[in-house]
Design a protein around this motif. Structure first.
Motif, PDB file in Angstrom:
ATOM      1  N   HIS A 102       0.883  -0.960   0.000  1.00 34.64           N
ATOM      2  CA  HIS A 102      -0.025  -0.001  -0.154  1.00 34.64           C
ATOM      3  C   HIS A 102       0.963   1.256  -0.044  1.00 34.64           C
ATOM      4  N   GLY A 103       0.262   2.204  -0.478  1.00 30.24           N
ATOM      5  CA  GLY A 103       1.081   3.724  -0.262  1.00 30.24           C
ATOM      6  C   GLY A 103       0.399   4.393   0.939  1.00 30.24           C
ATOM      7  N   SER A 104       0.779   5.497   1.430  1.00 34.05           N
ATOM      8  CA  SER A 104       0.570   6.088   2.650  1.00 34.05           C
ATOM      9  C   SER A 104      -0.132   7.255   2.061  1.00 34.05           C
ATOM     10  N   MET A 105      -0.989   7.731   2.940  1.00 33.64           N
ATOM     11  CA  MET A 105      -1.904   9.090   2.762  1.00 33.64           C
ATOM     12  C   MET A 105      -1.985   9.981   3.848  1.00 33.64           C
ATOM     13  N   VAL A 106      -1.662  11.245   3.745  1.00 32.36           N
ATOM     14  CA  VAL A 106      -1.724  12.460   4.780  1.00 32.36           C
ATOM     15  C   VAL A 106      -2.430  13.685   4.368  1.00 32.36           C
ATOM     16  N   GLU A 107      -3.484  14.118   5.285  1.00 34.21           N
ATOM     17  CA  GLU A 107      -3.930  15.291   4.882  1.00 34.21           C
ATOM     18  C   GLU A 107      -3.311  16.241   5.662  1.00 34.21           C
ATOM     19  N   GLY A 108      -2.921  17.429   5.028  1.00 37.75           N
ATOM     20  CA  GLY A 108      -2.116  18.349   5.890  1.00 37.75           C
ATOM     21  C   GLY A 108      -2.751  19.254   6.837  1.00 37.75           C
ATOM     22  N   HIS A 109      -4.039  19.337   6.850  1.00 34.09           N
ATOM     23  CA  HIS A 109      -4.646  20.198   8.006  1.00 34.09           C
ATOM     24  C   HIS A 109      -4.928  19.511   9.341  1.00 34.09           C
ATOM     25  N   ILE A 110      -5.139  20.176  10.198  1.00 29.21           N
ATOM     26  CA  ILE A 110      -5.494  19.646  11.470  1.00 29.21           C
ATOM     27  C   ILE A 110      -6.797  20.197  11.820  1.00 29.21           C
ATOM     28  N   GLU A 111      -7.877  19.466  12.283  1.00 24.17           N
ATOM     29  CA  GLU A 111      -9.055  19.964  12.537  1.00 24.17           C
ATOM     30  C   GLU A 111      -9.594  19.175  14.022  1.00 24.17           C
ATOM     31  N   ILE A 119      -3.738   4.467   4.562  1.00 21.09           N
ATOM     32  CA  ILE A 119      -3.239   4.010   3.604  1.00 21.09           C
ATOM     33  C   ILE A 119      -4.107   3.616   2.479  1.00 21.09           C
ATOM     34  N   ARG A 120      -3.445   3.518   1.411  1.00 17.31           N
ATOM     35  CA  ARG A 120      -4.381   3.181  -0.091  1.00 17.31           C
ATOM     36  C   ARG A 120      -3.734   1.789  -0.241  1.00 17.31           C
ATOM     37  N   LEU A 121      -4.563   0.589  -0.257  1.00 20.49           N
ATOM     38  CA  LEU A 121      -4.053  -0.633  -0.671  1.00 20.49           C
ATOM     39  C   LEU A 121      -3.971  -0.706  -2.023  1.00 20.49           C
ATOM     40  N   ASN A 122      -3.058  -1.428  -3.080  1.00 13.12           N
ATOM     41  CA  ASN A 122      -3.168  -1.406  -4.133  1.00 13.12           C
ATOM     42  C   ASN A 122      -4.300  -2.078  -4.655  1.00 13.12           C
ATOM     43  N   SER A 123      -4.566  -1.868  -5.975  1.00 13.47           N
ATOM     44  CA  SER A 123      -5.861  -2.354  -6.543  1.00 13.47           C
ATOM     45  C   SER A 123      -5.830  -3.694  -6.584  1.00 13.47           C
ATOM     46  N   ALA A 124      -4.724  -4.429  -6.969  1.00 19.30           N
ATOM     47  CA  ALA A 124      -4.644  -6.135  -6.750  1.00 19.30           C
ATOM     48  C   ALA A 124      -5.037  -6.551  -5.257  1.00 19.30           C
ATOM     49  N   ASN A 125      -4.829  -5.570  -4.275  1.00 19.92           N
ATOM     50  CA  ASN A 125      -5.085  -6.047  -2.752  1.00 19.92           C
ATOM     51  C   ASN A 125      -6.503  -5.321  -2.404  1.00 19.92           C
ATOM     52  N   ASN A 126      -7.619  -5.803  -3.092  1.00 23.97           N
ATOM     53  CA  ASN A 126      -8.798  -5.296  -2.592  1.00 23.97           C
ATOM     54  C   ASN A 126      -9.185  -5.555  -1.100  1.00 23.97           C
ATOM     55  N   SER A 127      -9.695  -4.479  -0.451  1.00 20.14           N
ATOM     56  CA  SER A 127      -9.860  -4.533   0.912  1.00 20.14           C
ATOM     57  C   SER A 127     -10.910  -5.649   1.544  1.00 20.14           C
ATOM     58  N   THR A 128     -11.699  -6.158   0.355  1.00 18.68           N
ATOM     59  CA  THR A 128     -12.873  -7.124   0.914  1.00 18.68           C
ATOM     60  C   THR A 128     -12.166  -8.463   0.985  1.00 18.68           C
ATOM     61  N   ASN A 129     -10.917  -8.811   0.406  1.00 17.92           N
ATOM     62  CA  ASN A 129     -10.265  -9.841   0.445  1.00 17.92           C
ATOM     63  C   ASN A 129      -9.484 -10.030   1.632  1.00 17.92           C
ATOM     64  N   ILE A 130      -9.388  -9.163   2.607  1.00 15.35           N
ATOM     65  CA  ILE A 130      -8.457  -9.205   3.711  1.00 15.35           C
ATOM     66  C   ILE A 130      -8.861 -10.226   4.754  1.00 15.35           C
ATOM     67  N   VAL A 131      -8.364 -11.077   5.246  1.00 12.20           N
ATOM     68  CA  VAL A 131      -8.768 -11.942   6.495  1.00 12.20           C
ATOM     69  C   VAL A 131      -8.379 -11.179   7.627  1.00 12.20           C
ATOM     70  N   ASN A 132      -9.209 -10.716   8.292  1.00 12.85           N
ATOM     71  CA  ASN A 132      -9.081  -9.645   9.545  1.00 12.85           C
ATOM     72  C   ASN A 132      -8.415 -10.791  10.834  1.00 12.85           C
ATOM     73  N   PRO A 133      -7.724  -9.887  11.514  1.00 18.97           N
ATOM     74  CA  PRO A 133      -7.273  -8.627  11.380  1.00 18.97           C
ATOM     75  C   PRO A 133      -6.134  -8.067  10.492  1.00 18.97           C
ATOM     76  N   LEU A 134      -6.015  -7.154  10.213  1.00 21.75           N
ATOM     77  CA  LEU A 134      -4.964  -6.482   9.510  1.00 21.75           C
ATOM     78  C   LEU A 134      -3.865  -5.843  10.483  1.00 21.75           C
ATOM     79  N   THR A 135      -2.521  -6.276  10.080  1.00 19.19           N
ATOM     80  CA  THR A 135      -1.642  -5.635  11.348  1.00 19.19           C
ATOM     81  C   THR A 135      -0.659  -4.772  10.269  1.00 19.19           C
ATOM     82  N   LEU A 136      -0.350  -3.413  10.704  1.00 20.75           N
ATOM     83  CA  LEU A 136       0.122  -2.363  10.041  1.00 20.75           C
ATOM     84  C   LEU A 136       1.363  -2.125  11.008  1.00 20.75           C
TER      85      LEU A 136
END
Length: 154
Positions: A102-111, A119-136
């Protein structure tokens, strides 16, 4: 950009070159930090993407509001200042040992003291195929960065 060229640019104050150096040696820095800390409890976040729950995170509970939108997994990070670092390594592992890049995503503002990142999972790694839990595996975390530090670039 090659590392030696980036070092020369960073010594002249080029921020982009400095970030290139850090990203290039990030894994080595992580391994060195772990050698001193010896605490795997604080180097992972475990999530259930189907229930949108954070099951485990480092001390301080700085992550909240897990949200899964397609292949994006978003968190809110409690922080007073912008945290513009990649929070996670570039892959994660599900309960069956399957690796997800996956790639990382950061939004620069604080609210309200919260900054959105994920994170953005690569398109080949669809989030519906994950066997939970997922360890980052965490690459940088606000509580790890405290005090003053000076880095000398030769």
């Amino acid at each position: 950009m090659e590392l030696e060229k980036a070092v020369r640019k960073a010594r002249r104050g080029n921020d982009e070159a400095f970030l290139f150096i850090i990203n290039t040696i990030k894994l080595d820095l992580y391994k060195t930090a772990y050698a001193y800390l010896h605490n795997r409890e604080d180097d992972t976040v475990v999530v259930d993407t189907s229930t949108e729950e954070i099951l485990k995170q480092p001390k301080g509970k700085l992550l909240s509001d897990l949200e899964v939108i397609g292949n994006d997994v978003w968190f809110k990070l409690k922080t007073e200042k912008e945290f513009n670092y990649s929070l996670f390594m570039l892959s994660s592992i599900d309960a069956k040992g399957n690796e997800y890049n996956h790639g990382s995503m950061v939004e620069g503002h604080i609210e309200n003291g919260m900054q959105r990142m994920g994170i953005r999972l690569n398109s080949a790694n669809n989030s519906t195929n994950i066997v939970n839990p997922l360890t980052l595996k965490i690459s940088a975390f606000p509580q790890w960065i405290n005090g003053d530090a000076q880095v000398k670039v030769k």
